[in-house]
Structures are given as C-alpha cells and as structure tokens.
Design an enzyme around this catalytic site. Structure first.
Site, short mmCIF file in Angstrom:
data_model
loop_
_atom_site.label_atom_id
_atom_site.label_comp_id
_atom_site.label_asym_id
_atom_site.label_seq_id
_atom_site.Cartn_x
_atom_site.Cartn_y
_atom_site.Cartn_z
N ASP A 66 0.83 -1.21 0.00
CA ASP A 66 0.00 0.00 0.00
C ASP A 66 0.87 1.26 0.00
OD1 ASP A 66 -2.07 -1.91 0.45
OD2 ASP A 66 -1.76 -1.72 2.61
N GLU A 110 -11.25 -0.95 -3.59
CA GLU A 110 -10.54 -0.31 -2.49
C GLU A 110 -9.29 0.39 -3.03
OE1 GLU A 110 -9.60 -3.56 0.14
OE2 GLU A 110 -7.90 -4.24 -1.07
#
Length: 322
Positions: A17, A199
C-alpha cells in the site's frame, strides 16, 4: 519462487500500500503498510530512487488496547492548510476487524522530526447516517478547484459484505462536509474474485480529466487495478459524472514476473515532467497460507504514459523504473 525479470525489481521490499508524496520543496516522503501491521513508518529523500536507501523512522505505534490497537493499514501523508496529516485505517486491539479511518496531525515543519498527535477517527458530515459505521479504510485526498475531496472504501450489506468506493467533500482535514456518494461497486467479474472488492483509490489529473485508480478482488494474484474518470468541470459528487472502464488497466503477468499489482499512489518525477505510479506487487504467483499475512508485497515504481489520441493513462510493466 521468484520469477526474476528486468521489470520486477522492487523499489522497497516488504512495503505494501505504498504512498509517495512530493512536497513543494521537492522532497519525497514515503509511507506504507508494514508486514506486522503495528506501526506507521516514514522515509524522506531528494529523489524517488533515493527512498530505497533512506532512513526509515517509526512515527507512530499501535495502541495496546482499544481503538487503533491492531491492523494498522495503508497510511497516507498529506499536507493540508499548513500542516501535515497522516490518514490510515486501524482495527481495535480486541477486534482487529473493526477497521475505521483515523487521522494524525503534525503542525511542525518537518514530519520526520516534529512529531504527530492523534485527532481520532475521521468524522463524517452531521447529516450522514452511514459513513464510517462499518469496515472503512484506504482514505485518500485530492484537491480540485479549491476544495478538498475524500475518497475511501467501505463495506456494506450483511453476511459477506461488499467493499465500495465513496467520495465526499471535506470541511476540514479530519471532517467531511457532505454525505457520502457512491463512486463504484464491484460490478464486473475481475472485481469479484475471492471477495467483492473496490478499495485503494488514488487520484491523478491530466488534460482536463480526473482519474481514479482502484484495486479489486482478493489480495492474491487476482488483485488488480481498475480505472474510472470524470471531466474536470463536472460535478464530482454526481455519480453520473463518472465512467468506469470495463476491464482492469493492470493485472498479474507471468511474463513480467509480477503478481497482484494494486493499491498505488501517484507522484511526479524529479523534473516535474513525468507522472509516476508507486504500487505494490509480489514477484511470485503462489502463496502459502493467508495472503493478507504474506509479507512480500513490495513497493514498485512505474512511469505513467499517456495515449495522445484518447488522453487516457497507459499502465505497463515495461515502464517500470529500473
């Protein structure tokens, strides 16, 4: 096993991420999820490649009990209204799946040394009865025409919940001004493998359009990146302003030895002329055990090209930074 190619050399090992922010002074800041999911780290360098060897500092550690006590995920560093903010998701020590969005603030000049304090949970608008009531994560921020917007993922439904993306205008760095607007839900087959997931949003602007990339499906080789866009003069809080592409724009490739690309961020090259994407991927296809706890999602770097005829971004592993 790792399939080694000239294209799958990580920028930073075991950092999922990834988020890179280029400040007004030209310095680059890097943060990401760590495999232990127990802290927030920050690096600073004068170049993107310099982040690889930059000192990594722990700027915040999870609580021993209560909220913000487990599953510390996907931090992002933003500079808003003269202060530094880190947006991240966390579960509680007693329930690691009670994931909600939280905010840290640093009012000093240097986020590496001046320290952050907790502002608590991200706050929704007063007349919004839905936002942040359920599993919520991956908040990102972008500015448009003098207004800041917040885009995030949140699960809805009963039983096996579905993760959608929402957008709202911000009132201040830790509070929304408008109720949530649905941007995208997992409509297509490639968004529904393992889990129904949208997401990890990231925003990039180009030639009169606002583009949002997002990640879909389970965090295995099936993880991939989708794309939606709106005209810069459109009402960004009108769902009809947005168009989602039918197919993913980046997915696993045995040829390039990269699997499960996703959860990216965008930044500019050192000279400001190139758009760069920082994303994570694995260098092997098969995972033993729960993919969420496999540590080898590495931060990668790619130059974003632009199609001159369509004005659309082109994402290709051939453009990975070497």
């Amino acid at each position: 096993m790792c399939q080694k190619t000239e294209y799958n050399k990580p920028l930073i090992l075991q950092r999922a991420d990834p988020y890179v922010y280029k400040h007004t002074d030209g310095k680059y800041y890097f943060t990401a999820s760590v495999p232990e999911y127990n802290r927030i780290i920050l690096r600073c360098a004068d170049s993107i490649k310099g982040l690889a060897d930059a000192e990594e500092k722990v700027i915040w550690t999870k609580h021993d009990s209560g909220p913000m006590g487990n599953h510390i995920w996907a931090p992002e560093l933003h500079y808003l209204e003269g202060a530094w903010y880190i947006y991240f998701a966390a579960g509680s020590a007693e329930d690691k799946w009670k994931i909600r969005p939280y905010v840290l603030e640093c009012t000093g000049k240097d986020p590496m040394t001046d320290g952050f304090h907790e502002l608590g949970m991200m706050q929704c608008a007063k007349d919004d009865p839905f936002s942040f009531r359920s599993f919520s994560l991956d908040g990102t921020i972008f500015e448009h025409k003098g207004q800041n917007y917040y885009v995030w993922a949140e699960k809805v439904g009963v039983g096996s919940q579905i993760s959608n993306l929402y957008i709202a205008r911000m009132a201040k760095p830790n509070c929304l001004d408008t109720v949530q607007v649905l941007l995208t839900t997992p409509d297509y087959d490639w968004e529904r493998i393992g889990f129904w997931v949208n997401e990890g949003p990231a925003v990039i602007k180009h030639d009169g359009k606002i583009f949002v990339t997002f990640s879909a499906s389970e965090t295995t080789k099936n993880y991939c990146i989708g794309l939606m866009y709106a005209d810069e003069d459109a009402d960004l809080l009108d769902p009809q302003s947005w168009t989602k592409l039918r197919k993913p724009v980046l997915q696993s490739s045995k040829e390039y030895g990269l699997f499960g690309p996703g959860h990216n961020s965008f930044t500019k090259s050192e000279d400001g002329t190139k758009d760069m994407m920082i994303y994570h991927a694995r260098t092997y296809e098969d995972i033993v055990g729960n993919s969420l706890y496999d540590p080898n999602r590495h931060a990668m770097c790619m130059e974003v090209k632009w199609d001159e005829e369509t004005g659309m971004p082109v994402f290709s592993f051939e453009n990975n930074c070497q």
